[in-house]
Design a protein around this motif. Structure first.
Motif, PDB file in Angstrom:
ATOM      1  N   SER A  28       0.929  -1.373   0.102  1.00 17.59           N
ATOM      2  CA  SER A  28       0.016  -0.042   0.146  1.00 17.59           C
ATOM      3  C   SER A  28       0.786   1.542  -0.059  1.00 17.59           C
ATOM      4  CB  SER A  28      -0.866   0.070   1.297  1.00 17.59           C
ATOM      5  OG  SER A  28      -1.864  -1.135   1.395  1.00 17.59           O
ATOM      6  N   ASN A  30       1.028   5.319   0.569  1.00 11.42           N
ATOM      7  CA  ASN A  30       0.481   6.554   1.004  1.00 11.42           C
ATOM      8  C   ASN A  30       0.918   7.713   0.202  1.00 11.42           C
ATOM      9  OD1 ASN A  30      -0.337   4.806   3.239  1.00 11.42           O
ATOM     10  ND2 ASN A  30       1.697   5.134   4.358  1.00 11.42           N
ATOM     11  N   GLY A  58      -3.032   4.894  -1.201  1.00 13.27           N
ATOM     12  CA  GLY A  58      -4.117   5.921  -0.250  1.00 13.27           C
ATOM     13  C   GLY A  58      -3.662   7.293  -0.454  1.00 13.27           C
ATOM     14  N   TYR A 105      -8.011   4.193   0.316  1.00 14.43           N
ATOM     15  CA  TYR A 105      -8.003   4.646   1.763  1.00 14.43           C
ATOM     16  C   TYR A 105      -7.466   6.003   1.998  1.00 14.43           C
ATOM     17  CZ  TYR A 105      -2.876   3.405   1.757  1.00 14.43           C
ATOM     18  OH  TYR A 105      -1.604   3.158   1.508  1.00 14.43           O
ATOM     19  N   LYS A 107      -4.766   8.513   4.784  1.00 11.98           N
ATOM     20  CA  LYS A 107      -4.037   8.395   6.063  1.00 11.98           C
ATOM     21  C   LYS A 107      -3.478   9.728   6.259  1.00 11.98           C
ATOM     22  CE  LYS A 107       0.560   6.838   7.790  1.00 11.98           C
ATOM     23  NZ  LYS A 107       1.758   6.151   7.304  1.00 11.98           N
ATOM     24  N   LEU A 136     -14.146   5.386   2.871  1.00 16.05           N
ATOM     25  CA  LEU A 136     -13.044   4.877   2.592  1.00 16.05           C
ATOM     26  C   LEU A 136     -12.533   4.336   4.061  1.00 16.05           C
ATOM     27  CD1 LEU A 136     -11.284   7.112  -0.035  1.00 16.05           C
ATOM     28  CD2 LEU A 136     -12.497   5.004  -0.390  1.00 16.05           C
ATOM     29  N   PRO A 137     -11.640   3.402   4.079  1.00 13.51           N
ATOM     30  CA  PRO A 137     -11.034   3.315   5.426  1.00 13.51           C
ATOM     31  C   PRO A 137      -9.901   4.140   5.645  1.00 13.51           C
ATOM     32  CG  PRO A 137     -11.033   1.178   3.896  1.00 13.51           C
ATOM     33  CD  PRO A 137     -11.314   2.472   3.024  1.00 13.51           C
ATOM     34  N   VAL A 138      -9.642   4.421   6.919  1.00  8.84           N
ATOM     35  CA  VAL A 138      -8.744   5.575   7.363  1.00  8.84           C
ATOM     36  C   VAL A 138      -7.880   4.796   8.298  1.00  8.84           C
ATOM     37  CG1 VAL A 138      -8.678   7.533   9.008  1.00  8.84           C
ATOM     38  CG2 VAL A 138     -10.585   7.096   7.819  1.00  8.84           C
ATOM     39  N   ARG A 156     -14.200   2.183   7.959  1.00  8.00           N
ATOM     40  CA  ARG A 156     -13.561   1.267   8.681  1.00  8.00           C
ATOM     41  C   ARG A 156     -12.103   1.935   9.206  1.00  8.00           C
ATOM     42  NH1 ARG A 156     -10.110  -3.465   5.082  1.00  8.00           N
ATOM     43  NH2 ARG A 156      -9.048  -4.253   6.911  1.00  8.00           N
ATOM     44  N   VAL A 243      -7.228  -3.734   2.070  1.00  6.15           N
ATOM     45  CA  VAL A 243      -8.100  -3.368   1.151  1.00  6.15           C
ATOM     46  C   VAL A 243      -8.217  -4.252  -0.135  1.00  6.15           C
ATOM     47  CG1 VAL A 243      -8.681  -1.101   2.114  1.00  6.15           C
ATOM     48  CG2 VAL A 243      -7.076  -1.239   0.337  1.00  6.15           C
TER      49      VAL A 243
END
Length: 243
Positions: A28, A30, A58, A105, A107, A136-138, A156, A243
């Protein structure tokens, strides 16, 4: 375990870290969205390389602070902060979609990440910005206001740990600029990562902290980042995006 890293943190002619090498290791990414680092061309290039490597993207949202690399607290009005989070996600998602993928996601970066541990209004503002875009997931620090706010809003919450940062006994990060803020020895970084598989990490005073992290971060701008990430991935064996 998911393995993430902060990428796209150059700006203009300035480059920071080896994004392409890390994209061959992590699961993933960021990606800086232009407020603490990153520019449109950098964002698009990172998204293209992430897509080629099957790496999830993300949005690493930040205070509007290019001069301070997003590492200075700013007392932003919550409504304005939510709008700035929305703006950053949308900008990165446009670059991601041009590369045939999407932002999956969010961040926070730097001072905003740390502020949302204890600052309830800013934590809720970040969540509101995410919600305005999409559910979105955090990613955030365990037990933070950010993750509590995300869960309360129906998002999430994803607990994150750091392979290369020092921890205080309360589970927060040692502020940058202080001794023990960074782990720069690859062996120490790997030991931290392996112990996290058992739900534990060791603070700078020797205290053992219990944490159930879903994602592990190796910073892209830490000295030896590529070597750290490669060694951590080999030690963990199987790594899978959350994810």
């Amino acid at each position: 375990m998911d393995l993430n890293s902060d990428l796209g943190e150059g700006f203009g002619i300035w480059r920071l870290g080896d994004d392409n090498a890390l994209l061959g290791i992590i699961t993933s990414a960021n990606v800086a969205c232009g407020f603490h680092a990153g520019d449109p061309s950098t964002m698009r290039k990172v998204c293209e390389e992430a897509a080629k490597n099957g790496v999830k993207i993300g949005a690493q949202v930040s205070y509007r602070d290019l001069a301070g690399f997003g590492r200075r607290f700013i007392d932003v009005d919550p409504i304005e902060l939510a709008d700035e989070v929305l703006y950053q996600i949308g900008a990165l998602d446009a670059c991601a979609r041009a590369a045939g993928t999407e932002v999956v996601y969010v961040k926070p970066h730097g001072a905003l990440y740390n502020a949302t541990v204890h600052h309830e209004k800013q934590a809720k503002a970040v969540v509101n910005g995410v919600k305005a875009f999409k559910d979105l997931p955090v990613l955030g620090l365990p037990f933070s206001h950010l993750l509590h706010s995300a869960e309360a809003a129906g998002l999430r919450p994803v607990q994150e740990a750091f392979a290369d940062r020092g921890y205080l006994p309360d589970g927060t990060l040692v502020p940058r600029g202080q001794s023990n803020a960074l782990l720069t020895d690859t062996k120490q970084v790997v030991e931290r990562a392996v112990r996290l598989l058992d739900g534990e990490l060791v603070a700078v005073d020797g205290a053992v902290i219990k944490v159930q992290a879903e994602s592990l971060c190796v910073h892209g701008d830490t000295p030896g980042a590529v070597e750290h990430a490669r060694a951590v991935r080999e030690a963990l064996g199987t790594v899978t995006a959350f994810v």
